[in-house]
Design a protein around this motif. Structure first.
Motif, PDB file in Angstrom:
ATOM      1  N   LEU A 109       0.863  -1.375  -0.145  1.00  0.00           N
ATOM      2  CA  LEU A 109      -0.028   0.049   0.045  1.00  0.00           C
ATOM      3  C   LEU A 109       0.905   1.312  -0.019  1.00  0.00           C
ATOM      4  CD1 LEU A 109      -2.434  -1.555   2.681  1.00  0.00           C
ATOM      5  CD2 LEU A 109      -3.318  -0.579   0.394  1.00  0.00           C
ATOM      6  N   ALA A 110       0.508   2.107  -0.807  1.00  0.00           N
ATOM      7  CA  ALA A 110       1.249   3.254  -0.889  1.00  0.00           C
ATOM      8  C   ALA A 110       0.843   4.276  -0.007  1.00  0.00           C
ATOM      9  CB  ALA A 110       1.076   4.189  -2.488  1.00  0.00           C
ATOM     10  N   HIS A 111       2.048   4.867   0.810  1.00  0.00           N
ATOM     11  CA  HIS A 111       1.777   5.878   1.888  1.00  0.00           C
ATOM     12  C   HIS A 111       1.699   7.283   1.481  1.00  0.00           C
ATOM     13  CE1 HIS A 111       6.172   6.288   1.520  1.00  0.00           C
ATOM     14  NE2 HIS A 111       6.117   7.136   2.482  1.00  0.00           N
ATOM     15  N   SER A 112       2.132   7.354   0.054  1.00  0.00           N
ATOM     16  CA  SER A 112       2.274   8.667  -0.458  1.00  0.00           C
ATOM     17  C   SER A 112       1.879   8.669  -1.962  1.00  0.00           C
ATOM     18  CB  SER A 112       3.583   9.212  -0.324  1.00  0.00           C
ATOM     19  OG  SER A 112       4.557   8.480  -0.866  1.00  0.00           O
ATOM     20  N   ALA A 113       1.714   9.808  -2.454  1.00  0.00           N
ATOM     21  CA  ALA A 113       1.339   9.835  -3.802  1.00  0.00           C
ATOM     22  C   ALA A 113       2.620   9.553  -4.554  1.00  0.00           C
ATOM     23  CB  ALA A 113       1.053  11.386  -4.323  1.00  0.00           C
TER      24      ALA A 113
ATOM     25  N   ALA B  19       2.661   5.830  -4.699  1.00  0.00           N
ATOM     26  CA  ALA B  19       1.713   5.509  -5.688  1.00  0.00           C
ATOM     27  C   ALA B  19       1.975   5.227  -7.139  1.00  0.00           C
ATOM     28  CB  ALA B  19       0.286   6.182  -5.429  1.00  0.00           C
ATOM     29  N   ARG B  20       2.809   6.306  -7.493  1.00  0.00           N
ATOM     30  CA  ARG B  20       3.300   6.271  -8.827  1.00  0.00           C
ATOM     31  C   ARG B  20       4.550   5.433  -9.246  1.00  0.00           C
ATOM     32  NH1 ARG B  20       2.977  12.178  -7.683  1.00  0.00           N
ATOM     33  NH2 ARG B  20       5.274  12.008  -7.099  1.00  0.00           N
ATOM     34  N   SER B  21       5.074   4.974  -8.080  1.00  0.00           N
ATOM     35  CA  SER B  21       6.096   3.998  -8.021  1.00  0.00           C
ATOM     36  C   SER B  21       5.499   2.749  -8.339  1.00  0.00           C
ATOM     37  CB  SER B  21       7.175   3.960  -6.803  1.00  0.00           C
ATOM     38  OG  SER B  21       7.957   3.009  -6.852  1.00  0.00           O
ATOM     39  N   LEU B  22       4.484   2.377  -7.577  1.00  0.00           N
ATOM     40  CA  LEU B  22       3.691   0.914  -7.656  1.00  0.00           C
ATOM     41  C   LEU B  22       3.261   1.094  -8.972  1.00  0.00           C
ATOM     42  CD1 LEU B  22       1.843   0.646  -4.134  1.00  0.00           C
ATOM     43  CD2 LEU B  22       3.860  -0.267  -5.019  1.00  0.00           C
TER      44      LEU B  22
ATOM     45  N   ASN C 185      -9.536   0.064   2.926  1.00  0.00           N
ATOM     46  CA  ASN C 185      -9.406   1.498   3.139  1.00  0.00           C
ATOM     47  C   ASN C 185      -8.520   1.969   4.408  1.00  0.00           C
ATOM     48  OD1 ASN C 185     -11.112   4.075   2.751  1.00  0.00           O
ATOM     49  ND2 ASN C 185     -11.844   3.630   4.863  1.00  0.00           N
ATOM     50  N   GLY C 186      -8.265   3.314   4.136  1.00  0.00           N
ATOM     51  CA  GLY C 186      -7.112   3.715   5.096  1.00  0.00           C
ATOM     52  C   GLY C 186      -6.310   4.936   4.432  1.00  0.00           C
ATOM     53  N   ASN C 187      -5.422   5.648   5.196  1.00  0.00           N
ATOM     54  CA  ASN C 187      -4.781   6.731   4.343  1.00  0.00           C
ATOM     55  C   ASN C 187      -3.653   6.348   3.518  1.00  0.00           C
ATOM     56  OD1 ASN C 187      -4.083   9.400   4.055  1.00  0.00           O
ATOM     57  ND2 ASN C 187      -2.734   9.407   5.717  1.00  0.00           N
ATOM     58  N   PHE C 188      -4.057   5.482   2.312  1.00  0.00           N
ATOM     59  CA  PHE C 188      -3.206   5.047   1.455  1.00  0.00           C
ATOM     60  C   PHE C 188      -3.592   5.521   0.188  1.00  0.00           C
ATOM     61  CE2 PHE C 188      -3.967   1.708   4.446  1.00  0.00           C
ATOM     62  CZ  PHE C 188      -2.796   1.713   5.181  1.00  0.00           C
ATOM     63  N   HIS C 189      -2.601   5.599  -0.769  1.00  0.00           N
ATOM     64  CA  HIS C 189      -2.771   6.077  -2.307  1.00  0.00           C
ATOM     65  C   HIS C 189      -2.877   5.316  -3.289  1.00  0.00           C
ATOM     66  CE1 HIS C 189      -1.800  10.308  -0.720  1.00  0.00           C
ATOM     67  NE2 HIS C 189      -1.344   9.545   0.164  1.00  0.00           N
TER      68      HIS C 189
END
Length: 439
Positions: free
Chosen positions: A139-143, A146-149, A177-181
């Motif tokens: 899960l991506a913790h930042s934008a 998220a681009r890296s994933l 659901n959570g604070n993930f991107h």
């Protein structure tokens, strides 16, 4: 023994409230007393040692395992239960850059083979270890993460794979659901109860003829006329070959070659009480996927079959009652920040243990230099369920003088020293600080 943390780290306090202890009773192994002999002596009764013992015993080799404490006492009986790709802390690109494409690709194949090995062992020995999860979800913790994933997903597509990538607005639908991107699921791996798995392996090893001893710490290993003499607190074990399988609980002098070549690091885990359906829906987390975030100092977590939630992270840099209390508070704080709907959900169990790192950030599986007949497997970087079991399988072949049937990459055949020798822990605070800033 000469270890680099304080005695507290290796004592009973860090694991005194481990959830896995509540799920299955430990077997009673005898204490090694007086004089014994075996073809192979294995020091360490975790995944590596027991896997090696099982495979050697099945090959007709007499084997004796020396566990310093009780069955499941070390990292193999108190980890997060993630059977997944891993073992190295290097990316695929870094592995290829440092070791070459062929060696890196064979190491990648070994990670997949390690997961398959555990699956095969569970099936062939009828071990019920509460397995769940279809692969592992990052899960991506930042934008930026998220681009890296997304880029990783595109690379997988180019090679013919079918990545399961979820954008931020899709996470809630899949119970993530959570604070993930974003999320990317690797379809290899599963979660399990590590203690049930370990004890299942141990039972199979004993049934195959392996001898397993508890409270039988190896205090010294001496070569004597073509064999080794392993001294314990109450007896002596003589064997032609020795396997060192102590990982994060290793000693600087067992053997001396290990000194400065491994780095124990603490990891801390908590488990909540069972969550109700309402509580799951309020947070929007009802997936049974094992998951971890994209931080360098990552968090790992999963909803277990009984609806307890397991949440873990790297441990503290010091080992003392005060330091342990502090890292447990930090763990709970991070849990509440990531899953705010569960702030009132109690933590029922919390514990810590040692993982193990190498300087070149890959495992070591092979012979101990200048010690004929001695072998070692360690440094799985927090992924010991699969890679530790795999190391034991490879070591069983190496001990018998045969080429491993499974992938045995040159990547895992070198183990350089850390700077500063026994004082190498001074490297950890600045390393953690840098990684924290990167996160």
């Amino acid at each position: 023994m000469r270890r680099i943390f304080s005695d507290y780290a290796y004592g009973p306090a860090p694991r005194s409230n481990c959830w896995w202890d509540e799920t299955v009773q430990a077997p009673e192994w005898p204490v090694l007393q007086d004089n014994h002999s075996a073809d192979v002596a294995i020091i360490g009764g975790g995944f590596t040692g027991i896997s090696a013992a099982l495979h050697l015993a099945e090959s007709g080799i007499s084997v004796a395992v020396l566990e310093a404490e009780t069955p499941g006492w070390g990292a193999s009986g108190r980890n997060g239960g993630f059977c997944c790709l891993g073992g190295s802390k290097l990316s695929s690109a870094s592995l290829r850059r440092f070791f070459g494409r062929t060696a890196a690709d064979s190491y990648g194949a070994s990670e997949e083979a390690a997961v398959q090995l555990v699956q095969d062992l569970l099936a062939s020995h009828g071990i019920d270890a509460d397995t769940h999860s279809h692969g592992e979800t990052q899960l991506a913790h930042s934008a930026k993460a998220a681009r890296s994933l997304l880029a990783q997903a595109e690379e997988i597509r180019k090679t013919g794979g079918k990545p399961n990538f979820l954008h931020r607005d899709q996470l809630a639908e899949f119970g993530l659901n959570g604070n993930f991107h974003a999320a990317l699921t690797t379809p290899v791996g599963f979660a399990l109860n590590p203690r049930k798995y370990l004890f299942g392996l141990a039972s199979a090893a004993r049934n195959a003829g392996g001898k397993l001893f508890q409270r039988s710490a190896a205090l010294a290993v001496k070569p004597t006329g073509g064999t080794y003499e392993v001294k314990t607190n109450q007896g002596v074990l003589r064997a032609g070959r020795v396997v060192i399988a102590t990982n994060g609980y290793s000693s600087e002098d067992l053997p001396g070659w290990l000194a400065g070549r491994y780095m124990p690091a603490q990891s801390t885990v908590m488990v909540t009480r069972p969550l109700s359906e309402t509580e799951l829906q309020n947070q929007g987390w009802f997936s049974h996927q094992m998951a971890y975030d994209t931080r360098n100092l990552l968090h790992y977590f999963r909803l277990m079959p009984d609806r307890r939630f397991l949440f873990g992270m790297r441990g503290g840099l010091l080992a003392s009652p005060r330091a342990e209390a502090g890292i447990r508070r930090t763990l709970r704080k991070d849990f509440e920040a990531m899953f705010p709907a569960w702030r009132s959900v109690e933590t029922t169990h919390c514990w810590s243990g040692m993982v193990c790192l190498s300087r070149n950030l890959v495992p070591y599986i092979g012979p101990v230099p200048n010690h004929t007949g001695m072998f070692a497997g360690l440094c799985y970087h927090g992924n010991g369920v699969a890679m530790g079991s795999y190391a034991g399988r490879l070591l069983s072949d190496l001990v018998q003088g045969r080429s491993p049937e499974l992938p045995y990459s040159p990547v895992v055949q070198r183990m350089p020293r850390f700077p500063f020798g026994r004082a190498r822990r001074v490297l950890m605070p600045p390393a953690y600080a840098v990684l924290g800033l990167m996160d």
